[in-house]
Enzyme design. Structure first.
Site, PDB file in Angstrom:
ATOM      1  N   GLU A 166     -13.043   4.812   5.082  1.00  0.00           N
ATOM      2  CA  GLU A 166     -13.004   4.136   6.371  1.00  0.00           C
ATOM      3  C   GLU A 166     -14.054   4.595   7.363  1.00  0.00           C
ATOM      4  O   GLU A 166     -14.238   3.972   8.409  1.00  0.00           O
ATOM      5  CB  GLU A 166     -11.597   4.316   6.947  1.00  0.00           C
ATOM      6  CG  GLU A 166     -10.554   3.793   5.957  1.00  0.00           C
ATOM      7  CD  GLU A 166      -9.128   4.237   6.235  1.00  0.00           C
ATOM      8  OE1 GLU A 166      -8.970   5.320   6.811  1.00  0.00           O
ATOM      9  OE2 GLU A 166      -8.207   3.499   5.883  1.00  0.00           O
TER      10      GLU A 166
ATOM     11  N   GLN B 113       0.828  -1.204   0.000  1.00  0.00           N
ATOM     12  CA  GLN B 113       0.000   0.000   0.000  1.00  0.00           C
ATOM     13  C   GLN B 113       0.866   1.259   0.000  1.00  0.00           C
ATOM     14  O   GLN B 113       0.348   2.362  -0.103  1.00  0.00           O
ATOM     15  CB  GLN B 113      -0.911   0.021   1.242  1.00  0.00           C
ATOM     16  CG  GLN B 113      -1.924  -1.104   1.256  1.00  0.00           C
ATOM     17  CD  GLN B 113      -2.814  -1.099   2.493  1.00  0.00           C
ATOM     18  OE1 GLN B 113      -3.032  -2.143   3.085  1.00  0.00           O
ATOM     19  NE2 GLN B 113      -3.351   0.039   2.893  1.00  0.00           N
TER      20      GLN B 113
ATOM     21  N   ARG C 157      -8.685  -0.521   7.980  1.00  0.00           N
ATOM     22  CA  ARG C 157      -9.706   0.312   7.366  1.00  0.00           C
ATOM     23  C   ARG C 157     -10.082   1.488   8.261  1.00  0.00           C
ATOM     24  O   ARG C 157     -11.258   1.774   8.499  1.00  0.00           O
ATOM     25  CB  ARG C 157     -10.942  -0.524   7.028  1.00  0.00           C
ATOM     26  CG  ARG C 157     -11.663   0.055   5.844  1.00  0.00           C
ATOM     27  CD  ARG C 157     -12.662  -0.854   5.228  1.00  0.00           C
ATOM     28  NE  ARG C 157     -13.330  -0.105   4.158  1.00  0.00           N
ATOM     29  CZ  ARG C 157     -14.038  -0.646   3.208  1.00  0.00           C
ATOM     30  NH1 ARG C 157     -14.205  -1.935   3.154  1.00  0.00           N
ATOM     31  NH2 ARG C 157     -14.602   0.089   2.289  1.00  0.00           N
TER      32      ARG C 157
END
Ligand code: FES
Ligand code: FES
Lengths: 154, 788
Positions: free
Chosen positions: B743, B226, B373
């Site tokens: 999120e 990521q 998240r």
């Protein structure tokens, strides 16, 4: 061992180790749209159609597919056109990371073959063997409904 | 303040506010995505890892001879071999160290002990089972408070100064002020609860293909990352290789949710193996490996207290948490904030005093503490305050909605300085809550609840009015390993008017290829279909800190808007030159400049782009491209209210979600369709946390929850239906007013589900059940309450 399968419409003969999983066999042919998401037959990312029935290809040996016809995501297109389920997944935003998508579409396509107008509950039940970690399923359900509608009207 | 979004551009341009169908979908729906496991290189070898079966033990010996002798095995790598190259340990993103391959001890079940490199993946796994390790087992610690008890075995005895299991003590807020608030309180409401260990478990597990060219020394690592740029720098630091020779390619990623932020031993071992052997090496972990060894989330033991006056105003908050860090401190979070941004725990409410104390401890569990998240530890914070507020309402005898309303920060108080040092950018909490209550028909539901109770049915209404903090960071406060948390965008407009946008962030399903193109379309009027977005290749994108903590839109999205505007200013000069007018006399509308007062006299952005390479004004640099590094002035603060209606079966403790209404305010929505998709996914994660997802350990440190049969993730069958709506309060400091949304729903919704179940049982006196709310726990709570 020698196996003969019809892979996305093309007959092929291969030599495989008896212990090779069908999913590894498929991915080994370069058709990497069939994914692996678990090791307990739980996620459905590896779903393919075996003689039209959705099967988790991580839970079959390649040799068990001998004499059968296998359809993967790469075989969904018909005469160069997207299958309706593919178009509907895009139209209804039924995918995010795309990792569950091939298995999800194959399960859904098989459902619509059998039941062209499924209820929401029937769709949810049919895809309950396919995990999606991104979408929360709402748009997947909508995509299947949309595909059903389009197919019925065509 | 509250507005709704209307697109300013026509659909052909497809700027902000259009639900453009995603550009990236074409490859995914045809099975043509390119994930790490899809990468095949010539001569590629396969790696499998031997992991510790025990949670804490000394390694007495490792016998690799039988494995090495097997046909097809190329090499067996142990910690000893790694140590010879100074690679047995690596730094974590929190500045701790983590074993790459164990040398002295194993410190959690699933820890990496040895690796086999073989010609195929089946042989590699066969050979792993032929490595024999002698362990001498040691006492096991599975709880952070147990870890800090007198005489507890010291887990990190590899670290010179470590004499106990404490990782950190950290605090925020003003203790004296808070003590005074509590001294003056008419009532104190408290809660003690565990936010259980959970795992993001994206459907694609982690993996890498390392390809080291023995001749040029070029290291290319395809990995599930990521944050590819930060990972390149970490790789350079770990291996000592020159950074220009390291290229991290993060291809399509099958979901991340924080799991793919840390650097894992597997990546390092595969790279070292490729370096030693001179061939590409692939490593893809199994689901079990993913669940037992890679970045877990939460595992916070939390205490919270609210001081209240008799009218129901909150006077102050106190909180103390114990964080279970596992065997290595590898939270991926800003350096300065040991407990992440947990101090946002004061929530959506206005009061002057708060004090938060956090302790982190080592245990014999997998390392991690990733932001699953959510922004760093914001989910835990949001959960605690929203549970506290609901319970406070019961104690004061007010409806939970009215209690919130009384205590909300008011729209005119923004920018709001919170008692723990945040500056909330904008919000209208009351408006979002009223909208959600209206959709749910809250008053009627309360009546139905009353009537149902009389029949012995248990219906509950749960609310959560969360505030999130996302988009780290602001270089003054936020860095990871010293790397400041800016992000970047490079935009090139080609002579034919088509564009390519390159970013330092990395999508894992969020749809960046579409939404970031929409930002450029909005700012420059170039049709969205003419803009290609490139991410995830460190050789071909500008440096950035990556995608997590909802920071792509707040930071990289801002960078994209700013660079687009800078190019528009250059375009204005070129347009003026083409029309022989003064730049100041030109008017801009999406896609063209016209001369003020004579709208027929115009040039398009495409004309300008062509001129930028063919016909420039004198003294102007050729080309129409640029890069911008955006350092945010503040973070953004999305918010919303969720209302959940459940019915609990008093006989079995099973609960069902009848309704879930979600009103989110994430500022301006770039692509409403994608925003809603993000919210639906997040609401499902929140439900999962409340209902089923947890990873536990037995007293020997065996991980229970090591596969999808024990670690339950929701399928379409259990997942509730959601009703979504919005309010729009733009961020005042973000160039396009967006706040980030990936999120919010994971952060805000767990408390709403749990509050609903508690609300169903509140009249019995139930005030807490720890997540997940498994039927047996709910049933026991009912029984205990009945017994009094
Ligand atoms: S890979 Fe998960 S079911 Fe086959
Ligand atoms: S779209 Fe990511 S798992 Fe379904």
């Amino acid at each position: 061992m020698q196996i003969n399968i019809t892979f996305n419409g093309t007959a092929q003969t291969s030599d495989v180790e008896p212990r090779q999983l069908l999913v590894d066999y498929i991915r080994g042919t370069g058709a990497t749209g069939t994914h692996i998401g678990c090791d307990t037959t739980s996620c459905g990312a590896c779903t393919v159609l075996v003689d039209g029935t959705p099967m988790k290809s991580c839970t079959m040996f390649a040799v068990q597919a001998n004499g059968k016809s296998i359809t993967t995501v790469e075989g969904l297109k018909q005469n160069g056109d997207l299958h309706q389920i593919q178009a509907s997944f895009k139209e209804k935003h039924g995918l995010q990371c795309g990792f569950c998508t091939p298995g999800m579409m194959l399960t859904s396509a098989a459902l619509l073959e059998e039941n062209p107008d499924p209820s929401e509950d029937e769709i949810r039940w049919a895809i309950s063997g396919n995990i999606c970690r991104c979408t929360g399923y709402i748009n997947i359900v909508k995509a299947v409904q949309h595909a059903g509608e389009q197919l019925r009207n065509s | 303040m509250t507005t709704t979004s209307h697109p300013k551009t026509p659909p052909e341009i497809g700027g902000i506010g259009h639900s453009i169908r995603r550009h990236e979908d074409a490859r995914f729906i045809q099975g043509a995505g390119n994930y790490v496991d899809d990468i095949e290189l010539k001569g590629m070898l396969h790696m499998a890892i031997l992991r510790s079966p025990v949670a804490h033990a000394k390694i007495l010996s490792i016998d690799t001879s039988e494995a090495e002798a097997m046909d097809g095995v190329v090499a067996v790598v142990t910690g000893e071999l790694m140590a010879q190259h100074n690679l047995a340990w690596m730094p974590t993103l929190s500045g701790d160290t983590q074993a790459v391959l164990a040398t002295d001890k194993v410190r959690f079940q699933g820890q990496e002990v040895a690796a086999v490199i073989a010609t195929d993946s089946y042989i590699a796994r066969d050979a792993v089972s032929m490595i024999f390790v002698d362990y001498e087992e040691l006492p096991v610690i599975t709880d952070p408070r147990q870890a800090m008890a007198e005489g507890a075995v010291v887990i990190r005895d590899d670290k010179e100064d470590q004499t106990d299991n404490l990782v950190y003590d950290w605090e925020s807020g003003d203790k004296d002020l808070t003590d005074r608030a509590f001294a003056e309180a008419d009532k104190v409401v408290s809660i003690e609860t565990h936010y259980p260990r959970s795992h993001p478990s994206p459907l694609e597990t982690c993996g890498a293909v390392a390809d080291v060219d023995p001749i040029t020394g070029q290291v290319t690592v395809y990995m599930t990352s990521q944050a590819p740029h930060a990972h390149r720098t970490v790789f350079a630091l770990v291996t000592g290789l020159p950074e220009q020779n390291i290229r991290i390619i993060s291809p399509d990623i099958g979901g991340g949710f924080g799991n793919k932020v840390p650097v894992y031993p597997g990546y390092v071992i595969a790279t070292a193996a490729s370096l030693l052997i001179g061939k590409p090496v692939k490593w893809v972990e199994s689901r079990t490996e993913n669940l037992i060894s890679t970045g877990f989330a939460r595992d916070y033991h939390m205490k919270g207290e609210l001081a209240l006056n008799s009218e129901g105003r909150i006077l102050g908050l106190r909180s103390e948490i114990w964080s279970d860090q596992g065997a290595f401190f590898s939270d991926a979070q800003p350096t300065k904030f040991k407990a992440g941004l947990f101090h946002i725990v004061t929530g959506s409410y206005d009061y002057p005093a708060a004090h938060v104390i956090a302790h982190g401890a080592y245990t014999n569990k997998a390392p991690g503490g990733v932001a699953y998240r959510c922004s760093f530890r914001v989910t835990e914070a949001s959960y605690l305050i929203e549970r506290l507020v609901q319970n406070a309402a019961y104690e004061i005898g007010m409806d939970p909605a009215e209690f919130r309303s009384l205590n909300f920060i008011k729209p005119e108080q923004f920018p709001y300085h919170s008692p723990t040092g945040f500056v909330y950018d904008s919000g209208d909490y009351e408006a979002a809550m009223r909208k959600a209550l209206g959709i749910a028909k809250y008053e009627e539901l309360r009546e139905e609840q009353k009537a149902a109770r009389e029949e012995g049915r248990l219906i509950g209404l749960g609310l959560a009015s969360f505030t999130e903090v996302v988009g780290a960071g602001g270089s003054d406060e936020y860095d990871i390993l010293g790397l400041k948390m800016f992000d970047s965008a490079e935009l090139r407009i080609h002579p034919t008017g088509k564009a390519i946008l390159k970013l330092g962030v990395r999508s894992q399903g969020q749809g960046h290829e579409t939404t970031f193109a929409q930002i450029v379309a909005e700012e420059l009027g170039i049709p969205v279909g003419d803009i290609k977005v490139v991410e995830g290749d460190t050789d071909n994108t500008p440096y950035g800190l990556g995608t997590y903590a909802s920071r792509s839109t707040p930071v990289a999205g801002a960078a994209t808007a700013v660079i687009s505007r800078m190019l528009r200013e250059k375009a204005r000069k070129i347009a003026a030159h083409l029309m022989e007018a003064s730049p100041d006399d030109l008017e801009w509308e999406p896609g063209k400049f016209s001369v003020a007062g004579s709208p027929d006299k115009f040039v398009t952005i495409q004309d300008v782009a062509f001129a930028a390479y063919t016909n420039m004004p004198p003294d102007t640099e050729y080309g129409l491209e640029g890069v911008h590094y955006y350092d945010p002035p503040n973070m953004t603060y999305p918010f919303g209210t969720y209302v959940v209606v459940v019915e609990v079966d008093p006989e079995t403790g099973v609960w069902n979600v009848d309704r879930m209404v979600a009103v989110d305010d994430c500022g301006v929505r770039i692509n409403p369709m994608i925003v809603e998709g993000q919210i639906q996914g997040g609401l499902t994660e929140g439900f999962a946390a409340a209902a089923m997802q947890w990873i536990t350990f037995d007293e020997d440190g065996n991980c229970i929850g090591s596969n999808f049969m024990d670690y339950l993730v929701p399928t379409a069958w259990e997942t509730p239906r959601f009703e979504l709506d919005e309010t729009v309060t733009p961020s005042p400091h973000h160039p396009i007013g967006a706040k980030g949304v990936g999120e919010s729903a994971t952060v805000g919704s767990p408390a709403a589900y749990v509050n609903a179940v508690i609300d169903a049982l509140a009249h019995l006196g139930v005030r807490n059940i720890d997540m997940p709310l498994l039927p047996d726990r709910v049933w026991s709570a009912i029984q205990d309450a009945k017994k009094g």
